[in-house]
Scaffold this motif. Structure first.
Motif, PDB file in Angstrom:
ATOM      1  N   LEU A  78       5.004  10.199   1.503  1.00  0.00           N
ATOM      2  CA  LEU A  78       4.241   8.838   1.009  1.00  0.00           C
ATOM      3  C   LEU A  78       4.492   7.760   1.956  1.00  0.00           C
ATOM      4  CD1 LEU A  78       4.138   8.696  -2.791  1.00  0.00           C
ATOM      5  CD2 LEU A  78       2.249   9.569  -1.348  1.00  0.00           C
ATOM      6  N   LYS A  79       3.717   7.117   2.557  1.00  0.00           N
ATOM      7  CA  LYS A  79       3.565   5.910   3.341  1.00  0.00           C
ATOM      8  C   LYS A  79       3.709   4.516   2.384  1.00  0.00           C
ATOM      9  CE  LYS A  79       0.891   5.036   6.734  1.00  0.00           C
ATOM     10  NZ  LYS A  79       0.046   5.399   7.951  1.00  0.00           N
ATOM     11  N   SER A 115      -2.707   0.499  -4.244  1.00  0.00           N
ATOM     12  CA  SER A 115      -2.430  -1.082  -3.818  1.00  0.00           C
ATOM     13  C   SER A 115      -1.985  -1.727  -4.941  1.00  0.00           C
ATOM     14  CB  SER A 115      -3.672  -1.500  -3.236  1.00  0.00           C
ATOM     15  OG  SER A 115      -4.133  -0.903  -2.100  1.00  0.00           O
ATOM     16  N   GLN A 160      -6.402   1.623  -7.395  1.00  0.00           N
ATOM     17  CA  GLN A 160      -6.276   2.902  -6.836  1.00  0.00           C
ATOM     18  C   GLN A 160      -7.636   3.460  -6.507  1.00  0.00           C
ATOM     19  OE1 GLN A 160      -4.528   5.657  -9.595  1.00  0.00           O
ATOM     20  NE2 GLN A 160      -4.977   7.545  -8.319  1.00  0.00           N
ATOM     21  N   SER A 161      -7.506   4.103  -5.134  1.00  0.00           N
ATOM     22  CA  SER A 161      -8.745   4.622  -4.484  1.00  0.00           C
ATOM     23  C   SER A 161      -9.319   5.996  -5.331  1.00  0.00           C
ATOM     24  CB  SER A 161      -8.532   5.070  -3.006  1.00  0.00           C
ATOM     25  OG  SER A 161      -7.666   6.275  -3.194  1.00  0.00           O
ATOM     26  N   ASN A 221       1.052  -1.280  -0.154  1.00  0.00           N
ATOM     27  CA  ASN A 221       0.113   0.172  -0.082  1.00  0.00           C
ATOM     28  C   ASN A 221       0.820   1.337   0.200  1.00  0.00           C
ATOM     29  OD1 ASN A 221      -2.730  -1.107   0.045  1.00  0.00           O
ATOM     30  ND2 ASN A 221      -2.077  -1.964   2.162  1.00  0.00           N
ATOM     31  N   SER A 239       0.449   5.375   0.364  1.00  0.00           N
ATOM     32  CA  SER A 239      -0.499   6.175   0.510  1.00  0.00           C
ATOM     33  C   SER A 239      -0.114   7.417   1.040  1.00  0.00           C
ATOM     34  CB  SER A 239      -1.422   5.629   1.861  1.00  0.00           C
ATOM     35  OG  SER A 239      -0.734   5.190   2.799  1.00  0.00           O
ATOM     36  N   SER A 254      -5.737   8.921  -2.892  1.00  0.00           N
ATOM     37  CA  SER A 254      -4.878   8.996  -1.778  1.00  0.00           C
ATOM     38  C   SER A 254      -4.222   7.805  -1.527  1.00  0.00           C
ATOM     39  CB  SER A 254      -5.427   9.454  -0.517  1.00  0.00           C
ATOM     40  OG  SER A 254      -6.598   8.572  -0.241  1.00  0.00           O
ATOM     41  N   ASN A 255      -4.316   6.533  -2.361  1.00  0.00           N
ATOM     42  CA  ASN A 255      -3.709   5.327  -1.918  1.00  0.00           C
ATOM     43  C   ASN A 255      -3.886   4.537  -3.311  1.00  0.00           C
ATOM     44  OD1 ASN A 255      -4.717   2.324  -1.676  1.00  0.00           O
ATOM     45  ND2 ASN A 255      -3.685   2.948   0.256  1.00  0.00           N
TER      46      ASN A 255
END
Length: 467
Positions: free
Chosen positions: A389-390, A366, A358-359, A326, A328, A363-364
């Motif tokens: 980004l995380k 995967s 992708q959301s 992920n 995000s 913002s995310n």
């Protein structure tokens, strides 16, 4: 149906010992005896590829004794098979096997001295499996009364790029293969080609990826304009699910190239994912056949799908040992260059993405990857994308996919799938559907994948005859 030319590929279990090799040779011989020209493409003996990878790793880590022990076991196994197939101790076949094992020992010793196993060295070492089994098949065919001649993939004309471990054929491969094999066939000789391997312009040995013997066979099939390519397996054909998980899985009579590529990509181990690509342009069919029941027609893979009444889905398959990565960070993924940096980092590491999602808030993102690739994927992303980004890994995942051309425009297919999963309390972690509408894939917790496969298989009525 009558044939002029067939390419027959034999997998590892059909090459595992003298008895299996003799049986495989008899399958080729029965076509040759009725006037069909046959090219035989062989895999390594069952388990040998893994053995070669293991001894290469042992040499790299400094355990040359363990590597030499493995080589000694392999030498004994190949000599025993040659002897049981009728080779005299001073025969050309025995001498050739002895020389190849000595060359292998030297290559492995070089890895040990350098403590370095490059992709190029690994390809050289792992290709010995097919190089050693080809003379055994050639011997078995000769003992069956045929004239045979064995060649490495490079000698047969398979020229590839330098992408060691997962090489692709160059455009002029097909002309080269035709030039090198046509003369043998015209002279009444059955060529035996070591599968899985080719060579670069400079003569370095390359491999075509795991399961690449299928790919070798279809390259040869296209080059020679074969009537069909037959992949002999230890199963009846392509099944509607893994029969080890789903006891009432059925053989599928007909699949399209697109369907079988989706199945191979999503975990069905019957064919190499790229195996049908050389055949698509020329429309040559591929047939998956059972060596145990040679008169059974198996599965025919052709250009056009055959839609089954009431069966929009042909098969359910799964990829295990998957991790979701992920990426995000608040809204920052809406910036195109940031998304580009994510995929650039993945591409540099040559990691295969199984699924991408992708959301809508951007913002995310995967990414589903094989767990074995997760660590370097994480490292590449952390080094290659913005610090804002995380990047996190979610291990213990499997990807489940339904495949079938009948899903195109068919309403309610996804609903049936998700209802079946919900009834089994299977939580869906990620969803992906291609615009081709050939598959719908979901990521689920690995612990639930068998129950999920059974439920979805049942929901689409695939336990009844699919053809």
């Amino acid at each position: 149906m009558s044939y002029d030319l067939l390419v027959m590929k034999f997998g590892g279990t059909n090459m595992q010992d003298s008895r299996a090799i003799r049986h495989s040779a008899s399958l080729a011989a029965r076509s040759v005896r009725v006037g069909v020209k046959v090219v035989v493409v062989v895999s390594a003996m069952a388990g040998v590829t893994n053995q070669l990878l293991k001894l290469a790793d042992a040499a790299q880590s400094g355990d040359i004794a363990a590597a030499n022990d493995e080589i000694a076991l392999m030498r004994t196994r190949h000599f025993t098979a040659a002897q049981e197939l009728g080779a005299a101790p001073d025969s050309i076949t025995v001498r050739e096997i002895r020389e190849m094992h000595e060359t292998l020992r030297q290559a492995v010793y070089g890895v040990y001295l350098l403590r370095e196993l490059t992709p190029r060295s690994r390809d050289l070492i792992v290709a010995f499996g097919e190089r050693l089994s080809a003379p055994l098949m050639s011997l078995a065919l000769e003992q069956d009364g045929l004239r045979a001649h064995h060649l490495s993939g490079g000698e047969a004309g398979i020229l590839t790029d330098s992408h060691f471990g997962n090489a692709k054929p160059m455009p002029n491969t097909y002309e080269r293969v035709k030039d090198r094999l046509s003369g043998l066939l015209s002279a009444g000789v059955t060529p035996v080609v070591a599968g899985f391997m080719g060579e670069t312009e400079k003569g370095a040995i390359t491999t075509l990826g795991r399961g690449g013997t299928d790919f070798s066979a279809t390259i040869v099939g296209k080059a020679l304009g074969a009537d069909e390519v037959w992949a002999w397996k230890d199963v009846d054909g392509v099944m509607s699910a893994d029969p080890r998980v789903v006891k009432d899985a059925q053989n599928i009579e007909v699949l399209s190239y697109g369907e079988v590529m989706e199945l191979a990509y999503f975990g069905a181990k019957v064919l190499h994912p790229l195996a049908v690509t050389p055949l698509q342009e020329s429309g040559i069919p591929l047939r998956v056949k059972s060596a145990a029941d040679p008169d059974f027609p198996g599965t025919l893979v052709q250009a056009q799908p055959r839609d089954e009444d009431g069966h929009p889905v042909k098969a359910v398959t799964a990829i295990r040992n998957v991790s979701i990565i992920n990426v995000s960070g608040a809204g920052v993924l809406g910036i195109p260059e940031v998304i580009a940096s994510v995929f650039d980092a993945i591409a540099r590491e040559n990691v295969t993405l199984l699924m991408v999602s992708q959301s809508s808030s951007m913002s995310n993102v995967s990414l589903a990857v094989q767990t074995v690739d997760a660590e370097r994927t994480l490292a590449a992303l952390r080094a290659g994308v913005s610090l804002e980004l995380k990047v996190e890994e979610q291990p213990g995942v499997a990807v489940l996919a339904i495949v079938g051309s009948g899903m195109r425009g068919q309403k309610g297919v996804s609903a049936r799938m998700f209802t079946a999963l919900a009834d089994q309390d299977v939580n869906v972690l990620m969803i992906s559907q291609g615009s081709s509408e050939l598959n719908v894939s979901v990521a689920v917790e690995a612990a639930h994948v068998d129950a999920a496969t059974l439920a979805v298989h049942r929901a689409f009525g695939l336990g009844a005859a699919t053809a």
